[in-house]
Scaffold this active site. Structure first.
Site, mmCIF file in Angstrom:
data_model
loop_
_atom_site.group_PDB
_atom_site.id
_atom_site.type_symbol
_atom_site.label_atom_id
_atom_site.label_comp_id
_atom_site.label_asym_id
_atom_site.label_seq_id
_atom_site.Cartn_x
_atom_site.Cartn_y
_atom_site.Cartn_z
ATOM 1 N N HIS A 92 -37.304 -2.179 82.247
ATOM 2 C CA HIS A 92 -38.481 -1.475 81.734
ATOM 3 C C HIS A 92 -38.535 -1.595 80.223
ATOM 4 O O HIS A 92 -37.541 -1.317 79.527
ATOM 5 C CB HIS A 92 -38.451 -0.004 82.120
ATOM 6 C CG HIS A 92 -39.564 0.790 81.502
ATOM 7 N ND1 HIS A 92 -40.891 0.475 81.708
ATOM 8 C CD2 HIS A 92 -39.544 1.853 80.642
ATOM 9 C CE1 HIS A 92 -41.648 1.328 81.026
ATOM 10 N NE2 HIS A 92 -40.856 2.164 80.364
ATOM 11 N N SER A 93 -39.683 -2.028 79.685
ATOM 12 C CA SER A 93 -39.913 -2.139 78.251
ATOM 13 C C SER A 93 -38.863 -3.075 77.642
ATOM 14 O O SER A 93 -38.771 -4.235 78.038
ATOM 15 C CB SER A 93 -39.912 -0.740 77.628
ATOM 16 O OG SER A 93 -40.500 -0.733 76.357
ATOM 17 N N PHE A 94 -38.069 -2.605 76.695
ATOM 18 C CA PHE A 94 -36.993 -3.423 76.133
ATOM 19 C C PHE A 94 -36.110 -3.991 77.233
ATOM 20 O O PHE A 94 -35.680 -5.159 77.183
ATOM 21 C CB PHE A 94 -36.165 -2.564 75.177
ATOM 22 C CG PHE A 94 -34.892 -3.195 74.693
ATOM 23 C CD1 PHE A 94 -34.913 -4.226 73.773
ATOM 24 C CD2 PHE A 94 -33.658 -2.737 75.145
ATOM 25 C CE1 PHE A 94 -33.735 -4.808 73.316
ATOM 26 C CE2 PHE A 94 -32.479 -3.298 74.693
ATOM 27 C CZ PHE A 94 -32.515 -4.341 73.773
ATOM 28 N N GLY A 96 -36.985 -4.897 80.149
ATOM 29 C CA GLY A 96 -37.647 -6.026 80.787
ATOM 30 C C GLY A 96 -37.358 -7.318 80.059
ATOM 31 O O GLY A 96 -37.152 -8.376 80.673
ATOM 32 N N SER A 120 -41.410 -4.092 83.960
ATOM 33 C CA SER A 120 -42.331 -2.975 83.754
ATOM 34 C C SER A 120 -42.524 -2.715 82.263
ATOM 35 O O SER A 120 -41.541 -2.619 81.516
ATOM 36 C CB SER A 120 -41.770 -1.711 84.428
ATOM 37 O OG SER A 120 -42.400 -0.545 83.944
#
Length: 249
Positions: A92-94, A96, A120
């Site tokens: 998720h975010s970083f 990802g 994500s």
């Protein structure tokens, strides 16, 4: 290998009998405990393996890598014995971006790839962020945390916690901003993207840019929510992560 033998995993399954392993990478500044609420909601066929990056929670004293490539190398060496097919990498975010960089590291060295790379709220690597968040002042970065609901508000009342958190967050954001993958970016594994329609950090429309990073199947699942909706075990995004069976993501 006993999953508990590496500090890179937080509370892996005591008995790993699942058919598939789900390795999860958290957002910038966060530790692997953000995935704690997921375990009861996953089917028995999926084992949860939350990845603990250096410099946070039980790895507070471990030095943080200075580049995403260095972080990827360290994570790959630690997790490689556990990455037996079939498995899924989720970030998720970083996280990802870290999951993508790890998949690329594995591909370039001929190791088995994940069945799916599940991403994500992460901006595709070729798209620079409009704001270089790691350059923000202490107060501005703290305001960014509050605006995105990245940390429970009660925790932000503890000065030492906030100081350490912002250091880790700033480092993560910097190495993410500086990461530029080479030309051969496409991977021969599926990429499934989860996009929250009300995400103020990574607009949902940008997530389609991940299509260029796979030679396999690609899909975007959009759902209402903010940048961290994916951590809500009752959300549609989480349902996509947890899905098992012939129609799984």
């Amino acid at each position: 290998m006993n999953p508990g033998a590496t500090p890179w995993l937080l509370a892996p399954p005591a008995e790993d009998t699942a058919a598939e392993r789900l390795f999860c990478f958290p957002h910038a500044g966060a530790g692997a405990s953000v995935f704690a609420s997921w375990r009861p909601h996953l089917p028995d066929s999926v084992g949860l393996f939350p990845v603990q990056l250096p410099g946070r929670e039980n790895r507070l004293s471990d030095p943080m890598p200075d580049t995403l490539e260095e972080l990827t190398e360290q994570a790959a060496q630690a997790l490689l014995p556990l990455l037996r097919p079939p498995y899924v990498l989720f970030g998720h975010s970083f996280g990802g971006l870290v999951a993508y960089a790890l998949a690329r590291w594995l591909h370039e060295r001929g190791h088995p790839l994940p069945r799916t790379l599940l991403i994500s709220g992460a901006r595709p690597p070729h798209l620079a962020a409009e704001t270089l968040y790691h350059t923000l002042s202490h107060d501005a970065l703290l305001r960014f945390l509050r605006d995105t609901n990245g940390v429970p508000e009660p925790l932000l009342k503890h000065e030492e916690f906030v100081r350490r958190l912002l250091h880790v967050l700033r480092t993560d954001l910097r190495i993410a901003a500086e990461y530029v993958p080479g030309a051969a970016a496409s991977l021969p594994c599926d990429i499934r993207v989860l996009a929250a329609t009300d995400d103020p950090v990574v607009p949902a429309d940008l997530m389609a840019g991940w299509r260029d990073y796979t030679a396999g199947e690609f899909s975007v699942r959009r759902t209402p929510g903010d940048h961290h909706t994916v951590y809500d075990a009752s959300s549609a995004l989480f349902a996509a992560v947890a899905r098992s069976g012939p129609d799984r993501i």
